[in-house]
Scaffold this motif. Structure first.
Motif, PDB file in Angstrom:
ATOM      1  N   VAL A  62       0.863  -1.182   0.000  1.00 43.92           N
ATOM      2  CA  VAL A  62       0.000   0.000   0.000  1.00 43.92           C
ATOM      3  C   VAL A  62       0.901   1.234   0.000  1.00 43.92           C
ATOM      4  O   VAL A  62       1.910   1.267   0.695  1.00 43.92           O
ATOM      5  CB  VAL A  62      -0.913   0.035   1.243  1.00 43.92           C
ATOM      6  N   LEU A  79      -2.653  12.347  -8.824  1.00 46.40           N
ATOM      7  CA  LEU A  79      -3.206  11.157  -8.168  1.00 46.40           C
ATOM      8  C   LEU A  79      -3.563  10.085  -9.179  1.00 46.40           C
ATOM      9  O   LEU A  79      -3.294   8.901  -8.977  1.00 46.40           O
ATOM     10  CB  LEU A  79      -4.447  11.533  -7.351  1.00 46.40           C
ATOM     11  N   GLU A  83      -2.237   6.403  -8.880  1.00 46.35           N
ATOM     12  CA  GLU A  83      -3.158   5.283  -8.692  1.00 46.35           C
ATOM     13  C   GLU A  83      -3.002   4.264  -9.815  1.00 46.35           C
ATOM     14  O   GLU A  83      -2.961   3.066  -9.581  1.00 46.35           O
ATOM     15  CB  GLU A  83      -4.595   5.805  -8.632  1.00 46.35           C
ATOM     16  N   TYR A  91      -0.268  -2.633  -6.240  1.00 44.54           N
ATOM     17  CA  TYR A  91      -0.324  -1.823  -5.025  1.00 44.54           C
ATOM     18  C   TYR A  91      -1.656  -1.084  -4.931  1.00 44.54           C
ATOM     19  O   TYR A  91      -2.301  -0.827  -5.942  1.00 44.54           O
ATOM     20  CB  TYR A  91       0.805  -0.796  -5.020  1.00 44.54           C
ATOM     21  N   SER A  92      -2.035  -0.757  -3.703  1.00 48.63           N
ATOM     22  CA  SER A  92      -3.176   0.119  -3.502  1.00 48.63           C
ATOM     23  C   SER A  92      -2.662   1.453  -3.008  1.00 48.63           C
ATOM     24  O   SER A  92      -1.549   1.550  -2.515  1.00 48.63           O
ATOM     25  CB  SER A  92      -4.131  -0.460  -2.463  1.00 48.63           C
ATOM     26  N   VAL A  93      -3.499   2.477  -3.145  1.00 49.72           N
ATOM     27  CA  VAL A  93      -3.079   3.769  -2.611  1.00 49.72           C
ATOM     28  C   VAL A  93      -4.126   4.337  -1.674  1.00 49.72           C
ATOM     29  O   VAL A  93      -5.322   4.276  -1.909  1.00 49.72           O
ATOM     30  CB  VAL A  93      -2.618   4.758  -3.712  1.00 49.72           C
ATOM     31  N   ILE A  94      -3.599   4.813  -0.571  1.00 46.34           N
ATOM     32  CA  ILE A  94      -4.420   5.348   0.485  1.00 46.34           C
ATOM     33  C   ILE A  94      -4.148   6.851   0.507  1.00 46.34           C
ATOM     34  O   ILE A  94      -2.998   7.272   0.400  1.00 46.34           O
ATOM     35  CB  ILE A  94      -4.063   4.612   1.792  1.00 46.34           C
ATOM     36  N   VAL A  95      -5.203   7.638   0.537  1.00 43.65           N
ATOM     37  CA  VAL A  95      -5.037   9.070   0.315  1.00 43.65           C
ATOM     38  C   VAL A  95      -5.353   9.906   1.544  1.00 43.65           C
ATOM     39  O   VAL A  95      -6.090   9.487   2.423  1.00 43.65           O
ATOM     40  CB  VAL A  95      -5.944   9.561  -0.832  1.00 43.65           C
ATOM     41  N   GLY A  96      -4.787  11.081   1.578  1.00 47.06           N
ATOM     42  CA  GLY A  96      -5.084  12.024   2.649  1.00 47.06           C
ATOM     43  C   GLY A  96      -4.930  13.441   2.147  1.00 47.06           C
ATOM     44  O   GLY A  96      -4.116  13.700   1.264  1.00 47.06           O
ATOM     45  N   THR A  97      -5.721  14.355   2.694  1.00 42.78           N
ATOM     46  CA  THR A  97      -5.596  15.753   2.303  1.00 42.78           C
ATOM     47  C   THR A  97      -5.148  16.575   3.502  1.00 42.78           C
ATOM     48  O   THR A  97      -5.752  16.521   4.563  1.00 42.78           O
ATOM     49  CB  THR A  97      -6.923  16.318   1.786  1.00 42.78           C
ATOM     50  N   LEU A 108      -1.470  12.733   9.252  1.00 48.75           N
ATOM     51  CA  LEU A 108      -1.669  11.801   8.145  1.00 48.75           C
ATOM     52  C   LEU A 108      -0.469  10.886   7.998  1.00 48.75           C
ATOM     53  O   LEU A 108      -0.607   9.671   7.825  1.00 48.75           O
ATOM     54  CB  LEU A 108      -1.902  12.563   6.844  1.00 48.75           C
ATOM     55  N   PHE A 112      -0.436   6.919   8.365  1.00 49.49           N
ATOM     56  CA  PHE A 112       0.012   6.047   7.285  1.00 49.49           C
ATOM     57  C   PHE A 112       1.105   5.091   7.773  1.00 49.49           C
ATOM     58  O   PHE A 112       1.141   3.930   7.387  1.00 49.49           O
ATOM     59  CB  PHE A 112       0.538   6.874   6.114  1.00 49.49           C
ATOM     60  N   ARG A 115      -0.401   2.390   9.571  1.00 48.41           N
ATOM     61  CA  ARG A 115      -1.042   1.463   8.637  1.00 48.41           C
ATOM     62  C   ARG A 115       0.010   0.708   7.847  1.00 48.41           C
ATOM     63  O   ARG A 115      -0.305  -0.073   6.946  1.00 48.41           O
ATOM     64  CB  ARG A 115      -1.973   2.225   7.694  1.00 48.41           C
TER      65      ARG A 115
ATOM     66  N   GLU B  50      -1.223  -0.757  13.284  1.00 44.53           N
ATOM     67  CA  GLU B  50      -2.651  -0.973  13.024  1.00 44.53           C
ATOM     68  C   GLU B  50      -2.897  -2.324  12.372  1.00 44.53           C
ATOM     69  O   GLU B  50      -3.974  -2.896  12.481  1.00 44.53           O
ATOM     70  CB  GLU B  50      -3.185   0.136  12.114  1.00 44.53           C
ATOM     71  N   GLU B  83     -13.166  11.706   2.084  1.00 41.64           N
ATOM     72  CA  GLU B  83     -11.884  11.741   2.788  1.00 41.64           C
ATOM     73  C   GLU B  83     -11.985  12.581   4.053  1.00 41.64           C
ATOM     74  O   GLU B  83     -11.484  12.188   5.117  1.00 41.64           O
ATOM     75  CB  GLU B  83     -10.799  12.285   1.858  1.00 41.64           C
ATOM     76  N   VAL B  93      -8.838   6.408   3.855  1.00 43.22           N
ATOM     77  CA  VAL B  93      -9.528   5.927   2.663  1.00 43.22           C
ATOM     78  C   VAL B  93      -8.546   5.538   1.582  1.00 43.22           C
ATOM     79  O   VAL B  93      -7.554   6.198   1.329  1.00 43.22           O
ATOM     80  CB  VAL B  93     -10.643   6.899   2.167  1.00 43.22           C
ATOM     81  N   ILE B  94      -8.845   4.387   1.021  1.00 43.97           N
ATOM     82  CA  ILE B  94      -8.007   3.783   0.010  1.00 43.97           C
ATOM     83  C   ILE B  94      -8.799   3.858  -1.288  1.00 43.97           C
ATOM     84  O   ILE B  94      -9.996   3.584  -1.291  1.00 43.97           O
ATOM     85  CB  ILE B  94      -7.649   2.363   0.477  1.00 43.97           C
ATOM     86  N   ARG B 115      -7.663  -6.461   1.662  1.00 43.72           N
ATOM     87  CA  ARG B 115      -7.037  -5.495   2.565  1.00 43.72           C
ATOM     88  C   ARG B 115      -7.929  -5.235   3.764  1.00 43.72           C
ATOM     89  O   ARG B 115      -7.634  -4.386   4.604  1.00 43.72           O
ATOM     90  CB  ARG B 115      -6.766  -4.172   1.824  1.00 43.72           C
TER      91      ARG B 115
END
Lengths: 346, 346
Positions: A62, A79, A83, A91-97, A108, A112, A115, B50, B83, B93-94, B115
């Motif tokens: 991730v 993004l 992605e 892979y997955s992507v986990i986002v934050g603002t 954040l 992460f 996680r 986590e 988000e 959030v993924i 996941r």
DNA sequence: CTGAAAGCGCTAACAG
DNA sequence: CTGTTAGCGCTTTCAG
């Protein structure tokens, strides 16, 4: 959701480890049992528990992606690049603002880390508040890369555009089109290194042609401006009222340029005849505006792609190289600056 | 990254469980030791794993968000809502982009399940290919909710706008402004339920006024149109060449409307005098276009917020209610349709 | 080629 | 109030 390795093992009368091996295409299991296991897994609707796997293997596959917000088109293009490549590499992507708040950014990042993301792609908040955090990550060899902008105080990999060159290109083009009183709308983050580079390009272009008029609208009043578009709109209206009215606007990004364009139109000015406008980023919509907008193209999704690739290989490899990559911007001429006709424009 | 509960426990000479309890504010631990533990944790730079926690607790506090892509502003506004609320509730959030491909959507969903996301917010691909998958998830009580659009074949919670009403509002407004030959640009996903609703609103509005002219541009040629903007541009150019030229355009979304606007301007038509244009979504930029664009407002971030809230409470509660929520659209009148002057417009 | 067993870091029952 | 123990689902030595 429910079915585990143990379930498959039991139903087939083999051991859990055999099932695991079979599913991972470990050559140390016979082709025949591998087939049987895979069939059973498929049939029972088995989905590997990545969480459990990670606890052993120490790899989540991730990626984290942090940006200021998803409200404007530019970060979304990045993004999209991140992605897409991430996804292609499994892979997955986990986002934050971060909403431009260093505290939020910090939260954040630690979230992460908790996680257990394998790496982070971040468009950092312009602030020295998290320099220690970044350095700490770097010291531990954690894969992290800046995109779009970087912090000069931190020796971290980054990928941006050659902002100086882009600005130079744009302002020289304005001059080439006969504009002489060119204003620079630097936006609400004029203290950002990348923005400074664009401003430097602006002044250098003017200097090259011995133009003395220069006016840089910085970010004095960030509170009044909820959005970039409004910023462009608001300050352009002000400028147009001033004594020494500009005849062209170099906006630090396309949203500001759009606001500026709107303000000019409202003021009854003809674009590009009375006033020229050029933006930065070259977002998709520029070409379709009623008065199409000239801009400096940034390879946005390429930036995301390159960043994702770097982070992934950094996460895989035992060690990584710090890179400092400047992508090449290009000038895209459209109606908003073209008053001499295409043939003369270059 | 490195320091674990055991480390803290050892350094303090207490047991791991005490540390765990202290960190989780379990009242069954003395105030004093709680303080000591927290101080030590802080000091040692402890970040809870986590992943390990999840393996026990069966809750990742991660949400999945799937949409077609991040290239247009609309889905990003929804994501922003998701988000923000997720983050506020301590969730991450993924994200994944399906690129309108049911196969990709399926892969993303199973990846997310692997996941161990606590729930999924999805703007589904319009296709019956994943109906079984959705039903399977629903049968297991997995928290999932559709946003923006839904699949009538699946009895899943969803939040959309009242698209029928929105379209009705918009087209009635066009009629009110004296437009009579109104065309509907339905976009590349005319088979989508929500789009159909808008088309129904369009035809009903015409019927209410006994207007016989109607023309619905569907999605025959999705391949030719890489983007919505281009779609609007391309088909409007075609329409303007046709014998029975329209005098207004109802576009199924703002991107198509922008393309249409551009085409009209290129064709030398005056907007709104010669031709009126209204879009759908009310994205932020509409107000700042050189000719500002009338549109139907959709509460985009509210949609994301509501969806995130629903998923989170569904994930927490032992069971959840299926909801079918229609948010209320509103008409936003701007220059592109206002030919009678504001006072007469309603 | 396959099985048994250990352990990733955490929480939660169960004792005390 | 605190410690001991077990176990989440998986991979991976180590034996056979």
């Amino acid at each position: 959701m429910r079915v585990t390795l143990a379930d498959i093992a039991r139903s087939l009368g083999v051991s859990e480890s055999t099932v695991s091996r079979a599913l991972n295409d470990n050559p140390r299991v016979s082709r025949q049992t591998r087939m049987r296991v895979k069939a059973a897994a498929e049939e029972m609707g088995y989905i590997r528990d990545e969480i459990a796997k990670c606890l052993r293997v120490r790899q989540t596959e991730v990626l984290g992606f942090i940006t200021g917000g998803f409200t404007s088109s530019y970060p979304n293009d990045i993004l999209q690049g991140v992605e897409t490549t991430a996804s292609r590499m499994g892979y997955s992507v986990i986002v934050g603002t971060s909403r431009a708040d260093p505290q939020v950014e910090r939260r954040l990042i630690t979230a992460f880390l908790g996680r257990k993301v394998d790496g982070i792609v971040v468009s950092p908040v312009v602030s020295d508040e998290n320099v220690d955090l970044y350095n700490w990550l770097l010291a531990r060899g954690f894969p992290i890369i800046f995109v779009d902008r970087h912090l000069p105080e931190v020796k971290c990999s980054y990928i941006t555009t050659d902002n100086y060159k882009g600005a130079l290109l744009g302002v020289l083009h304005l001059i080439d089109q006969g504009y002489r009183r060119i204003v620079c709308l630097a936006g609400t983050e004029a203290h950002c290194f990348e923005v400074q580079e664009r401003v430097r390009g602006y002044t250098d272009a003017l200097d090259q042609h011995g133009l003395s008029y220069r006016y840089i609208q910085g970010d004095q009043s960030i509170d009044e401006c909820p959005t970039h578009v409004f910023y462009g709109y608001h300050y352009t209206l002000n400028l147009l009222k001033s004594a020494e009215m500009p005849d062209a606007i170099f906006a630090i990004n396309d949203e500001i340029a759009l606001g500026a364009l709107r303000a000019c139109v409202e003021a009854g000015l003809r674009v590009p005849e009375d006033i020229g406008i050029i933006g930065f980023d070259n977002v998709m919509l520029d070409a379709y505006l009623p008065i199409s907008l000239s801009s400096i193209h940034q390879p946005k999704s390429e930036m995301g792609i390159a960043a994702a690739n770097w982070v992934i290989s950094a996460a895989k490899g035992p060690h990584y190289d710090v890179i400092e990559q400047l992508l090449t911007p290009t000038l895209v001429v459209r109606e908003s600056t073209l008053r001499k006709g295409l043939n003369q424009s270059r």
